[in-house]
Design an enzyme around this catalytic site. Sequence first.
Site, PDB file in Angstrom:
ATOM      1  N   LEU A  57      31.607  24.034  22.367  1.00 45.77           N
ATOM      2  CA  LEU A  57      32.593  23.754  23.405  1.00 45.77           C
ATOM      3  C   LEU A  57      32.318  22.447  24.134  1.00 45.77           C
ATOM      4  O   LEU A  57      33.131  22.025  24.970  1.00 45.77           O
ATOM      5  CB  LEU A  57      32.619  24.903  24.431  1.00 45.77           C
ATOM      6  CG  LEU A  57      32.702  26.326  23.862  1.00 45.77           C
ATOM      7  CD1 LEU A  57      32.737  27.345  24.999  1.00 45.77           C
ATOM      8  CD2 LEU A  57      33.922  26.487  22.970  1.00 45.77           C
ATOM      9  N   TYR A 107      40.712   9.454  22.818  1.00 44.76           N
ATOM     10  CA  TYR A 107      40.324  10.861  22.949  1.00 44.76           C
ATOM     11  C   TYR A 107      40.765  11.642  21.723  1.00 44.76           C
ATOM     12  O   TYR A 107      39.976  12.388  21.124  1.00 44.76           O
ATOM     13  CB  TYR A 107      40.956  11.450  24.211  1.00 44.76           C
ATOM     14  CG  TYR A 107      40.659  12.927  24.411  1.00 44.76           C
ATOM     15  CD1 TYR A 107      39.350  13.384  24.567  1.00 44.76           C
ATOM     16  CD2 TYR A 107      41.690  13.862  24.451  1.00 44.76           C
ATOM     17  CE1 TYR A 107      39.078  14.726  24.762  1.00 44.76           C
ATOM     18  CE2 TYR A 107      41.429  15.209  24.648  1.00 44.76           C
ATOM     19  CZ  TYR A 107      40.130  15.627  24.801  1.00 44.76           C
ATOM     20  OH  TYR A 107      39.858  16.960  24.987  1.00 44.76           O
ATOM     21  N   LYS A 111      38.361  13.634  18.901  1.00 43.86           N
ATOM     22  CA  LYS A 111      38.455  15.066  18.633  1.00 43.86           C
ATOM     23  C   LYS A 111      38.770  15.322  17.163  1.00 43.86           C
ATOM     24  O   LYS A 111      38.220  16.240  16.552  1.00 43.86           O
ATOM     25  CB  LYS A 111      39.527  15.714  19.519  1.00 43.86           C
ATOM     26  CG  LYS A 111      39.259  15.638  21.016  1.00 43.86           C
ATOM     27  CD  LYS A 111      37.946  16.256  21.423  1.00 43.86           C
ATOM     28  CE  LYS A 111      37.989  17.767  21.478  1.00 43.86           C
ATOM     29  NZ  LYS A 111      36.733  18.334  22.044  1.00 43.86           N
ATOM     30  N   ASN A 136      46.559  23.173  27.554  1.00 45.48           N
ATOM     31  CA  ASN A 136      45.942  23.281  28.876  1.00 45.48           C
ATOM     32  C   ASN A 136      45.478  24.718  29.103  1.00 45.48           C
ATOM     33  O   ASN A 136      46.225  25.663  28.853  1.00 45.48           O
ATOM     34  CB  ASN A 136      46.945  22.897  29.961  1.00 45.48           C
ATOM     35  CG  ASN A 136      47.374  21.448  29.867  1.00 45.48           C
ATOM     36  OD1 ASN A 136      46.645  20.562  30.283  1.00 45.48           O
ATOM     37  ND2 ASN A 136      48.550  21.208  29.313  1.00 45.48           N
ATOM     38  N   PRO A 286      45.550  61.488  69.287  1.00 48.26           N
ATOM     39  CA  PRO A 286      45.475  62.950  69.425  1.00 48.26           C
ATOM     40  C   PRO A 286      46.665  63.516  70.206  1.00 48.26           C
ATOM     41  O   PRO A 286      47.070  62.984  71.246  1.00 48.26           O
ATOM     42  CB  PRO A 286      44.159  63.159  70.193  1.00 48.26           C
ATOM     43  CG  PRO A 286      43.320  61.985  69.799  1.00 48.26           C
ATOM     44  CD  PRO A 286      44.278  60.842  69.682  1.00 48.26           C
ATOM     45  N   GLY A 287      47.238  64.587  69.652  1.00 48.89           N
ATOM     46  CA  GLY A 287      48.350  65.261  70.291  1.00 48.89           C
ATOM     47  C   GLY A 287      49.707  64.616  70.053  1.00 48.89           C
ATOM     48  O   GLY A 287      50.731  65.146  70.491  1.00 48.89           O
TER      49      GLY A 287
END
Length: 375
Positions: A57, A107, A111, A136, A286-287
């Site tokens: 890689l 490039y 490659k 990409n 409560p209640g």
Amino acid sequence: MDAKIKILITGADGFIGKNLAEHLNANESYEVLSFDKGCDESLLDRYCAECSFVFHLAGINRPQNPSEFKEGNFEFTMTLLEKLATAHNSPPVLMSSSVQAELDNDYGKSKRAGEDALREYATNSGAQTFIFRLPNVFGKWCRPHYNSAVATFCYQIARGAPIQINNRETELMLVYIDDVVDVFINAMSGTVLIENGFAKVSPEYKIKLGKIADLLYDFSDSRVSLMCPPQVPGSFEKKLYSTYLSYLPVDGFKYALKMNADERGSFTEFLRTDGYGQISVNVAKPGITKGNHWHHSKNEKFLVVNGTGVIRFKKVDEPDIIEYYVSGQKFEVVDIPCGYTHSIENLGESDLVTVMWASEPFDPQKPDTVFLKVL
């Protein structure tokens, strides 16, 4: 205990390499041999002698000098293959190339030359090889302000910073990092899709820059709108949202919700969805009794997570009352059907906390809420 399978990864500190290494490290069957820029070359000699599979890689895509393309993408590939030959080791080799290998620039040429060298290795050694001309790639740990518009957009928008788009109509071909890693790992068993001589990652997503930006702004705004981004399995939106969250600043994981509070307790919307309803948190002191209303179409689910109470129902046109006693000591979901007026009363001495799901987000223009006491 069986010996671990040794996997060499060149470029192991890069975006794809790091993700791949972490996946492999989670499997006790593998030992990852990581090699990257800055490692002593003698380490590569040892790894080439020991490895059973190579993920190649390493590469250069943004050098200061164009001559570095050849050095990083072709010459290092030759070095790797020569060291394998010297070690009399011919493992399968998977190479990450680029769709730009089709182009006639420095490039692309570098490659392509690396691809040709790998093909020659396959011919001479009989080893299996895989060449991926990747488009990409997006996902967690991709470096922003480098060579990924998605990473840069995520980083900037997560910080409330501006982004620059020269042409919203520009289309990108994208693959998601976890899909790449899955395909790479499958390649170790020879299971890979080949098209025109190149291995493929699937699925690919073709999407415009403007659309990507719009989605990311929606993700950012979701902390205010509470709309959960689409989470359809395999969808681009789901994968982009996961990517976006990974770019949040370290002090930005938390955000506040609006609590509608009074002397009775509070009611707080947590999450809204498009088509899958709304989640809220209700607190009753409560209640206190809350509710005493019914819905024509909306249905709900109540889950008490703290305290003790009773949920009461009755059909709007009948006198009979149904009671369900609930407690945070035993998680039980109570369905609230349409056509039944209902209430929830706190019978304990601490706050009664209920997680509530409604089949549709509350719309003040169409509330579908009719007041009617149960008792």
